[in-house]
Design an enzyme around this catalytic site. Sequence first.
Site, PDB file in Angstrom:
ATOM      1  CG  HIS A 196      38.617  11.969  78.856  1.00 30.58           C
ATOM      2  ND1 HIS A 196      39.968  12.299  77.914  1.00 30.58           N
ATOM      3  CD2 HIS A 196      39.029  10.621  79.134  1.00 30.58           C
ATOM      4  CE1 HIS A 196      40.958  11.298  78.886  1.00 30.58           C
ATOM      5  NE2 HIS A 196      39.835  10.394  79.137  1.00 30.58           N
ATOM      6  CD  GLU A 197      36.111   8.856  81.397  1.00 28.68           C
ATOM      7  OE1 GLU A 197      36.354   7.707  80.862  1.00 28.68           O
ATOM      8  OE2 GLU A 197      36.558   9.499  82.399  1.00 28.68           O
ATOM      9  CD  GLU A 233      43.705   9.174  78.101  1.00 29.32           C
ATOM     10  OE1 GLU A 233      43.400  10.550  78.806  1.00 29.32           O
ATOM     11  OE2 GLU A 233      42.831   8.009  79.014  1.00 29.32           O
ATOM     12  CG  HIS A 249      38.548   5.989  77.430  1.00 30.77           C
ATOM     13  ND1 HIS A 249      39.199   5.558  77.402  1.00 30.77           N
ATOM     14  CD2 HIS A 249      38.101   7.183  78.566  1.00 30.77           C
ATOM     15  CE1 HIS A 249      40.479   6.314  77.971  1.00 30.77           C
ATOM     16  NE2 HIS A 249      40.356   7.081  78.677  1.00 30.77           N
TER      17      HIS A 249
END
Length: 489
Positions: free
Chosen positions: A254-255, A284, A258
């Site tokens: 997830h990170e 996101e 980003h």
Amino acid sequence: MSAFDKLMAFQRDTQALGQIAGRLGWDQETMMPRGAASQRGDEMAALEAVLHARRMAPQVGDWLEQATATDEAGAAQLREIRRSYERAKKVPADLAKKLAQVTSGAQGKWAAARADEDVSAFIPVLREVVDLKREEGAALAAGGNLYDAMVQDYEHGTTSAQIAEIFDAMRPRLVDLRATVLERPTPKRLEGVFDEAKQMKLTRKLAKTFGYDMNHGRVDKAVHPFSSGSGQDVRITTRTSTSDPFSCIYSTIHEVGHACYEQNIDNDYLLTPLGCGVSMGVHESQSRIYENQLGRSRAFTSWLFEQMVEVFGDIGVPDADSFYAAVNTVHNGYIRTEADEIQYNLHVMLRFDLERALMSDELQVVDLEAAWNDRFKADFGYDVDKPSNGCLQDVHWSVGLFGYFPTYSLGNVYAGCLHQALRQSVPDLDQQLSVGDTTAAVSWLKNNLQQYGGLRSPLETIAHAAGAQPTHEPLLEYLETKFGDIYGL
């Protein structure tokens, strides 16, 4: 130098100072000695005062009046500088400094209260943060809707009414799908004790698999995973649990979504307003498509299963299909960041409604825990067992990020649109993911979205990449198809 050149030179230094402020925040979450919190608050406040003064400096206004752009990028730079300038002028310098100081201290008090399961210890400072944010919101709104003014900091061009309309359309189908799936047998879960050092080694490999450039980044541990920085220094954090390696694996992926967005922006935009993600919703969309549509796909998890067995040995599930089901299990739980794809948006909608009520003064801070627990029981059907699983689980409100939460679900909506377009452009995507090759997927995202940074508005950014205006339909269709297959609906 022309007015435009003078403005951009001044802005470059402002952006650089903003990056330094971000690095102080990263340090506070990862390495700062616990006893340094008070001093760090003063440091952050001092730096915010300098930044605020630069954003609203009279010469910025003069240059904006005189400057002319010769291309699309130049026009976008002026647009974003003007938006920042107009915002800064509305917020008194003393208020901006006070907010930086209070939220820096509040972050540590939240972490301590969370560890002690003591909401009462957090209430006083949260009340102070809420009061300051209301004051800031009133200054920004200038007689308009306070919460809408806050949303503009994270998803400019979008109102809370528009968000509510999307959420109202999504909620019934999500609730129905959740209820239907939870009636089916629960897939077998992973079993065993998963060494945390091995998790961190695997998670760094996964970060590189998804294109994260470790020469310009690093992976550390924090209570709440996050990504920080842009351009040539983009850092991420994750967390580990000996009983749940998925927390580490999918927090990292997830990170990385980003971080890759920030790393892949055109270098010509470095240390300019266009040199970072255009909005939190678009940001996101990248983290969620990396984590879910790619990282939790049947194809990719077949490769990940082999990696897990190689690292940990017997993990309690016999084959790749069982592992895929375990990765995507729909189950009762309290934590937003650990929620499955169906229920995640319901967690966000809860927070969206509560923070709107806080900002409108319909809900008092002292009543937040009870309101949270009542809403959670109504939405999920069972009681919150402890504050760290309830209103103390997220860091966002302690640091004043009101208006941020709805962008998580907007990001899911955007990711649904991007995934649909990606599948059309890369028809053999599953074949590539099944051998751990994300190159075509991440290259498509870089070329169609990430490289442009803040060049276009959020909605224009998604429409340009996906080839159509964003709508929630692709996300819901994806969820119904995926979980219908897993659970035999």
